[in-house]
Scaffold this motif. Structure first.
Motif, PDB file in Angstrom:
ATOM      1  N   UNK A   1       0.811  -1.211   0.000  1.00  0.00           N
ATOM      2  CA  UNK A   1       0.000   0.000   0.000  1.00  0.00           C
ATOM      3  C   UNK A   1       0.852   1.271   0.000  1.00  0.00           C
ATOM      4  N   UNK A   2       2.173   1.098   0.294  1.00  0.00           N
ATOM      5  CA  UNK A   2       3.068   2.255   0.422  1.00  0.00           C
ATOM      6  C   UNK A   2       3.078   3.084  -0.861  1.00  0.00           C
ATOM      7  N   UNK A   3       2.854   4.392  -0.715  1.00  0.00           N
ATOM      8  CA  UNK A   3       2.911   5.311  -1.842  1.00  0.00           C
ATOM      9  C   UNK A   3       1.644   5.391  -2.644  1.00  0.00           C
ATOM     10  N   UNK A   4       0.596   4.640  -2.280  1.00  0.00           N
ATOM     11  CA  UNK A   4      -0.650   4.643  -3.036  1.00  0.00           C
ATOM     12  C   UNK A   4      -1.670   5.586  -2.419  1.00  0.00           C
ATOM     13  N   UNK A   5      -2.450   6.238  -3.285  1.00  0.00           N
ATOM     14  CA  UNK A   5      -3.537   7.079  -2.774  1.00  0.00           C
ATOM     15  C   UNK A   5      -4.662   6.214  -2.238  1.00  0.00           C
ATOM     16  N   UNK A   6      -4.846   5.016  -2.803  1.00  0.00           N
ATOM     17  CA  UNK A   6      -5.855   4.063  -2.340  1.00  0.00           C
ATOM     18  C   UNK A   6      -5.469   2.685  -2.857  1.00  0.00           C
ATOM     19  N   UNK A   7      -5.618   1.695  -2.012  1.00  0.00           N
ATOM     20  CA  UNK A   7      -5.285   0.323  -2.427  1.00  0.00           C
ATOM     21  C   UNK A   7      -6.502  -0.424  -2.940  1.00  0.00           C
ATOM     22  N   UNK A   8      -7.689   0.226  -2.946  1.00  0.00           N
ATOM     23  CA  UNK A   8      -8.902  -0.496  -3.300  1.00  0.00           C
ATOM     24  C   UNK A   8      -9.585   0.013  -4.544  1.00  0.00           C
ATOM     25  N   UNK A   9      -8.849   0.704  -5.438  1.00  0.00           N
ATOM     26  CA  UNK A   9      -9.437   1.176  -6.688  1.00  0.00           C
ATOM     27  C   UNK A   9      -8.588   0.655  -7.843  1.00  0.00           C
ATOM     28  N   UNK A  10      -9.150   0.717  -9.031  1.00  0.00           N
ATOM     29  CA  UNK A  10      -8.437   0.173 -10.181  1.00  0.00           C
ATOM     30  C   UNK A  10      -7.252   1.047 -10.591  1.00  0.00           C
ATOM     31  N   UNK A  11      -7.411   2.375 -10.452  1.00  0.00           N
ATOM     32  CA  UNK A  11      -6.362   3.290 -10.935  1.00  0.00           C
ATOM     33  C   UNK A  11      -5.944   4.248  -9.825  1.00  0.00           C
ATOM     34  N   UNK A  12      -5.249   3.783  -8.816  1.00  0.00           N
ATOM     35  CA  UNK A  12      -4.807   4.676  -7.753  1.00  0.00           C
ATOM     36  C   UNK A  12      -3.628   5.536  -8.231  1.00  0.00           C
ATOM     37  N   UNK A  13      -3.462   6.665  -7.544  1.00  0.00           N
ATOM     38  CA  UNK A  13      -2.257   7.472  -7.762  1.00  0.00           C
ATOM     39  C   UNK A  13      -1.134   6.859  -6.953  1.00  0.00           C
ATOM     40  N   UNK A  14       0.047   6.830  -7.556  1.00  0.00           N
ATOM     41  CA  UNK A  14       1.189   6.244  -6.876  1.00  0.00           C
ATOM     42  C   UNK A  14       2.310   7.278  -6.820  1.00  0.00           C
ATOM     43  N   UNK A  15       2.927   7.409  -5.656  1.00  0.00           N
ATOM     44  CA  UNK A  15       4.069   8.307  -5.462  1.00  0.00           C
ATOM     45  C   UNK A  15       5.113   7.565  -4.619  1.00  0.00           C
ATOM     46  N   UNK A  16       5.818   6.633  -5.228  1.00  0.00           N
ATOM     47  CA  UNK A  16       6.757   5.822  -4.453  1.00  0.00           C
ATOM     48  C   UNK A  16       8.067   6.568  -4.222  1.00  0.00           C
ATOM     49  N   UNK A  17       8.785   6.179  -3.188  1.00  0.00           N
ATOM     50  CA  UNK A  17      10.086   6.766  -2.903  1.00  0.00           C
ATOM     51  C   UNK A  17      11.207   6.011  -3.600  1.00  0.00           C
ATOM     52  N   UNK A  18      10.937   4.781  -3.967  1.00  0.00           N
ATOM     53  CA  UNK A  18      11.960   3.992  -4.630  1.00  0.00           C
ATOM     54  C   UNK A  18      11.285   3.013  -5.590  1.00  0.00           C
ATOM     55  N   UNK A  19      12.098   2.442  -6.466  1.00  0.00           N
ATOM     56  CA  UNK A  19      11.589   1.485  -7.445  1.00  0.00           C
ATOM     57  C   UNK A  19      10.995   0.268  -6.733  1.00  0.00           C
ATOM     58  N   UNK A  20       9.842  -0.165  -7.215  1.00  0.00           N
ATOM     59  CA  UNK A  20       9.205  -1.341  -6.611  1.00  0.00           C
ATOM     60  C   UNK A  20       8.120  -1.913  -7.520  1.00  0.00           C
TER      61      UNK A  20
END
Length: 340
Positions: free
Chosen positions: A49-68
């Motif tokens: 769930x780290x870096x996600x705006x929501x883990x329960x939608x099809x197209x969440x916004x993601x802002x990760x700190x590192x590659x994953x």
């Protein structure tokens, strides 16, 4: 299919066939999952769930700190489950090192530059505005703006990540230097050069070249005594480092050459003609003999002399350029013979 004959759902990420997402550090993106087949409605579960705006939608916004890698689990209304994953690559942002402000003298140029660090080379550069720049697409263009200007540079690295910086180019006025640009002097004479300086930033530093024939090279008004015609260059540097150069020509004029003639011996009361000759210089000539006693003219080259005492006569000739030459002749008066 499952045991009931229903089709399991399928998951697609983004634009088929490219699944992975590439981001620059600190940027956000969207995980664009599309689901087809199975039986609606679907439930979504992203992990981690780290870096996600929501883990329960099809197209969440993601802002990760590192590659994953993010894994999406989709469950349809029949309880059928399908999983897929997408790799989110995080690229380090480039950074810029550059001066905040530089100064340039009016009508001059100065090199401005952006030194990138981090990110991935090669870098592309875009300076704005382009006005006054030698090249708006290089790291270190020459800037020659007509007035003070703030330039913005945007660099883009090989991964498409950007960094932006600004530099202020401040235009400094040059001093106004005024000189008399030509002097004419006779050979052996001197003339005072003079420079008047206004504007710019005081104090001013003066430098005359060449030094030959000058009384000083670091003052605004040296005395020049060149042996031959010379062009002197004055370089004035003000307190801001702005430089102005001016040329001063000193033309050395050859004077006339005068010969008063051979000494003369005459008898008392007997007249003689002085025979002076003039050459060179620039005619017409003005002639003066001195003393005037015994001469029938002081302005002729060939006056008649009649004297009872011996004298030395000096002739001074001034040509049209004002150059002067002089010579002397002695008139000897012989004593009369004695009669016994």
């Amino acid at each position: 299919t499952d045991g009931s004959g229903d089709m399991e759902p399928d998951i697609y990420f983004g634009r088929v066939p490219a699944h992975n997402l590439s981001l620059c550090g600190g940027e956000a993106g969207k995980l664009a999952a599309r689901v087809s087949g199975g039986k609606k409605p679907y439930t979504y579960a992203w992990s981690p769930r780290t870096g996600l705006s929501s883990a329960g939608v099809a197209t969440p916004e993601v802002r990760p700190e590192q590659t994953g890698r993010y894994v999406l689990t989709v469950t349809d209304a029949n309880g059928c489950v399908v999983r897929d994953s997408v790799l989110v690559s995080v690229h380090p942002q480039p950074a810029l090192t550059m001066a905040a402000e530089v100064a340039v003298c009016k009508d001059g140029n100065v090199q401005i530059g952006a030194e990138p660090t981090g990110g991935a080379s090669p870098y592309r550069y875009r300076w704005s505005p382009a006005t006054g720049l030698s090249n708006a697409a290089i790291a270190t263009p020459l800037a020659s703006p007509s007035r003070s200007t703030t330039y913005t540079v945007t660099i883009t690295d090989a991964n498409g990540c950007n960094a932006t910086g600004t530099v202020r180019v401040s235009v400094t006025p040059r001093p106004d230097v005024r000189v008399r640009d030509r002097h004419r002097i006779c050979s052996g004479a001197s003339v005072q050069l003079s420079a008047s300086v206004r504007g710019g930033t005081a104090p001013y530093v003066y430098s005359w070249t060449p030094a030959t024939g000058l009384s000083a090279t670091d003052t605004p008004d040296p005395v020049a005594s060149p042996a031959t015609s010379t062009t002197y260059i004055l370089r004035v540097t003000d307190g801001a480092g702005c430089v102005v150069e001016r040329n001063v020509d000193v033309d050395v004029i050859a004077p006339p050459i005068v010969e008063a003639g051979q000494d003369v011996t005459l008898c008392e009361g007997t007249p003689a003609v002085l025979d002076a000759r003039v050459a060179g210089g620039k005619p017409p000539y003005r002639t003066v003999w001195s003393p005037s006693q015994g001469l029938n003219s002081v302005s002729r080259l060939d006056p008649t002399v009649k004297t009872t005492v011996s004298r030395t006569y000096r002739i001074t000739v001034t040509d049209a350029n004002g150059c002067v030459a002089a010579d002397s002749v002695t008139v000897h008066v012989a004593p009369p013979p004695a009669v016994n």
